[in-house]
Design an enzyme around this catalytic site. Structure first.
Site, PDB file in Angstrom:
ATOM      1  N   GLY A 193       0.785  -1.218   0.000  1.00 19.93           N
ATOM      2  CA  GLY A 193       0.000   0.000   0.000  1.00 19.93           C
ATOM      3  C   GLY A 193       0.821   1.273   0.000  1.00 19.93           C
ATOM      4  O   GLY A 193       0.326   2.338  -0.383  1.00 19.93           O
ATOM      5  N   ASN A 201      -0.599   5.035  -1.602  1.00 19.06           N
ATOM      6  CA  ASN A 201      -1.326   5.883  -0.662  1.00 19.06           C
ATOM      7  C   ASN A 201      -0.857   7.333  -0.748  1.00 19.06           C
ATOM      8  O   ASN A 201       0.117   7.652  -1.430  1.00 19.06           O
ATOM      9  CB  ASN A 201      -1.251   5.326   0.760  1.00 19.06           C
ATOM     10  N   MET A 234      -0.082  10.330   4.148  1.00 18.93           N
ATOM     11  CA  MET A 234      -0.405  10.991   5.419  1.00 18.93           C
ATOM     12  C   MET A 234      -0.064  10.055   6.573  1.00 18.93           C
ATOM     13  O   MET A 234      -0.709   9.023   6.762  1.00 18.93           O
ATOM     14  CB  MET A 234      -1.868  11.408   5.458  1.00 18.93           C
ATOM     15  N   VAL A 240       0.380 -16.812  -2.815  1.00 19.19           N
ATOM     16  CA  VAL A 240       0.206 -17.955  -1.915  1.00 19.19           C
ATOM     17  C   VAL A 240      -1.261 -18.390  -1.931  1.00 19.19           C
ATOM     18  O   VAL A 240      -2.172 -17.571  -1.766  1.00 19.19           O
ATOM     19  CB  VAL A 240       0.647 -17.592  -0.494  1.00 19.19           C
ATOM     20  N   GLU A 291      -9.528  14.920   5.885  1.00 11.68           N
ATOM     21  CA  GLU A 291      -8.382  15.394   5.131  1.00 11.68           C
ATOM     22  C   GLU A 291      -8.853  16.459   4.139  1.00 11.68           C
ATOM     23  O   GLU A 291      -9.857  16.276   3.448  1.00 11.68           O
ATOM     24  CB  GLU A 291      -7.758  14.263   4.306  1.00 11.68           C
ATOM     25  N   HIS A 324      -8.731   2.220   3.443  1.00  4.85           N
ATOM     26  CA  HIS A 324      -8.104   1.827   4.708  1.00  4.85           C
ATOM     27  C   HIS A 324      -8.726   0.550   5.266  1.00  4.85           C
ATOM     28  O   HIS A 324      -9.316   0.562   6.342  1.00  4.85           O
ATOM     29  CB  HIS A 324      -8.260   2.944   5.743  1.00  4.85           C
ATOM     30  N   GLY A 337      -2.354  -5.142   8.843  1.00  5.22           N
ATOM     31  CA  GLY A 337      -3.549  -4.417   9.231  1.00  5.22           C
ATOM     32  C   GLY A 337      -4.730  -5.281   9.590  1.00  5.22           C
ATOM     33  O   GLY A 337      -5.719  -4.773  10.148  1.00  5.22           O
ATOM     34  N   ASN A 362      -5.329   7.995   9.463  1.00  4.91           N
ATOM     35  CA  ASN A 362      -4.735   7.134   8.446  1.00  4.91           C
ATOM     36  C   ASN A 362      -3.916   6.052   9.135  1.00  4.91           C
ATOM     37  O   ASN A 362      -3.146   6.339  10.041  1.00  4.91           O
ATOM     38  CB  ASN A 362      -3.852   7.954   7.512  1.00  4.91           C
TER      39      ASN A 362
END
Length: 547
Positions: A159, A163, A166, A294, A403, A488, A516, A526
């Site tokens: 990512g 992105n 921020m 995978v 933002e 996100h 994440g 973020n």
């Protein structure tokens, strides 16, 4: 990169409606949240394709933030590591001399295995802006589930490639809402500072911000926020601010000031290609297989895990299937990739001892977008940096942080654009759809209403104060809210539920989640700094106790 078959290069020159299409693709890029040196992006990974039958000590699935943290710290501890990446290595310039596609003219480099772009802003000035492209393993995946499209980076660097840079550490008072089982003192004294240092996080020079043409749009956003009584805050980023000043002066190739972001940034942004990955390469202990996906991780008869991997080409065809053995496996394929794989393996009986928390707790970080039409006396500027660097903080009273995002069309639009992160409690679950042979997600578009309501606490008030209205031409025909997507994705293998408090999967020694997927749906900001810091915390414990 070595490819048996490559995509049609797709460089056909400007198409009909180039301006409209180009405008739209710039718009969508600026909404993505993600530092950079003056050098062009380049390969830093030791890309050596893993051999069928190989044995490795540690296999890392994915090369984003969590995966890079794990690989670097394992290698520094003397462990040999192999990283497997579904996307390309992004180390070879195209016919235009650039590694990454220009945001204004999406080509085969732009989207992951699509024949048509799927841009977050689908319309502009009444025109649809998506366009046909050659099918290729491009850099941005718009993965569609029922009720939501999830945008993800594909390639070595994950990512961080796509992105907006921020780099926000959550406010300390909000941290217990994000990761209640994690010691906040440790995170704020040790792991957040470590992550910020490694990622090269920095703040814009406020004096330059106040005068440069490329942030006029953000100054308008500041004026409107403050006139309505909202705090306006500068947000740290991972862009090389000295480089951006040189861009503005016209002394270096333009990057942020050329709208580059959505499909990669060629010069100024410090993606993982410029931070963790060079350090990983320098250890001499890590190799990386791009274009390897995978498909299975199963207990091996002699101990460890048998990992099945499809090697693909740049049009997505499987060239060969390999099986390798790993003593330890780190799942770092992103919230969606990790969750989908684990749910499939549990549900199909490959890893039946994974617990029922696997697949649960997934959220969109409360993402919702909108635009406002300003008066003629509030021009936002034809030159706009693609790197957002400020926001409106109404989290405490309204559950929203917005933002102030750019719309770098190259013309004056008199428009303000925002990506809001909101306090949305709705959580979806991944489940195995045996009939279709795929993983589904239970997200409902109606759940976005919570995010819209939170964002309205900011923008209804600003519109009332300024006498302005919402834009209705960005997400369809007469549609105000971009409520169909997330940049996100978070959750699906939540810390201290699907795993122990350090990411060890319950039921299987030697299997870890380090991305994440561990974070339950929302970070209030973020998320990539939190993902990085949590990975630093967890891998330190794993190395100390498990190796």
């Amino acid at each position: 990169m070595t490819h048996t078959r490559t995509c049609d290069n797709g460089f056909k020159g400007p198409s009909r409606r180039t301006f409209i299409a180009g405008t739209g693709s710039i718009l969508v890029g600026t909404a993505l949240a993600g530092h950079a040196s003056a050098a062009p992006a380049e390969a830093v990974s030791a890309s050596t394709q893993i051999a069928d039958g190989a044995g490795v000590v540690a296999l890392v699935i994915g090369t984003g933030y969590g995966g890079c943290v794990a690989a670097l710290r394992l290698a520094q501890a003397g462990v040999d590591v192999h990283m497997v990446e579904m996307g390309m290595s992004w180390d070879t310039p195209g016919p235009d001399g650039k590694i990454f596609a220009n945001t204004t003219t999406p080509d085969q480099r732009s989207f992951w295995l699509r024949t048509r772009t799927k841009q977050p802003l689908s319309n502009f000035l009444g025109f649809p802006i998506d366009k046909a492209i050659p099918r290729c393993t491009g850099i941005l995946d718009a993965e569609e589930f029922s009720g939501i499209t999830v945008y993800q980076g594909r390639g070595v660097g994950g990512g961080s490639l796509v992105n907006g840079g921020m780099a926000v550490t959550p406010r300390r008072e909000h941290f217990s809402d994000v990761l209640s089982s994690v010691n906040a003192d440790e995170m704020y004294n040790v792991y957040y500072p470590r992550a910020n240092a490694e990622l090269g996080v920095g703040l814009i020079d406020p004096a330059w911000f106040d005068t440069t043409a490329c942030y006029q749009y953000a100054r308008v956003g500041r004026k409107h926020a403050q006139r309505s009584g909202f705090p306006f805050v500068f947000v740290p980023t991972v862009y090389d601010w000295n480089y951006m000043k040189q861009e503005a002066a016209g002394t270096v190739p333009k990057s942020a000031l050329a709208g580059e972001i959505l499909y990669g940034n060629n010069y100024g942004k410090k993606s993982l290609q410029k931070t963790y990955l060079p350090k990983i390469k320098a250890t001499g202990r890590v190799t990386i297989s791009p274009l390897h996906k995978v498909t299975s991780v199963a207990p091996a008869a002699g101990g460890g895990y048998a990992v099945t991997i499809d090697q693909i080409n740049t049009t997505g065809d499987t060239l060969t299937t390999k099986t390798v053995t790993a003593a330890k496996v780190f799942f770092a394929a992103g919230s969606v990739g990790t969750s989908k794989l684990l749910v499939k393996l549990r549900s199909t009986g490959v890893l039946p001892n994974l617990n029922n928390e696997v697949g649960k707790g997934w959220g969109d970080n409360g993402n919702v977008m909108c635009g406002r039409a300003n008066h003629l006396w509030d021009p936002t500027g034809p030159l706009q940096s693609s790197i957002p660097t400020a926001g409106i903080d109404n989290w405490a009273s309204g559950g929203a942080f917005a933002e102030v995002a750019p719309l770098p069309t190259g013309i004056e639009t008199y428009a303000s654009f925002y990506l809001s992160i909101t306090k949305n409690p709705n959580r979806a679950e991944f489940s195995w759809n045996a009939a279709a042979g795929k993983v589904d997600l239970s997200w409902q578009t109606a759940w976005k209403q919570t995010s819209i309501t939170a964002a309205k606490t900011i923008f209804d008030k600003i519109n009332a104060k300024e006498g302005t209205i919402y834009r209705t031409d960005l997400f369809g025909v007469y549609k105000i809210w971009g409520d169909h997507l997330t940049y996100h994705p978070l959750g699906g293998a939540v810390l201290n539920k699907a795993t122990d408090n350090y990411g060890r999967l319950h039921g299987y020694a030697g299997l870890y989640v380090i991305d994440g997927a561990l974070i339950p749906g929302n970070t209030s900001v973020n998320p990539f700094v939190t993902i990085t810091a949590l990975a630093e915390r967890n891998i330190e414990k794993i190395i100390a106790t498990d190796l």
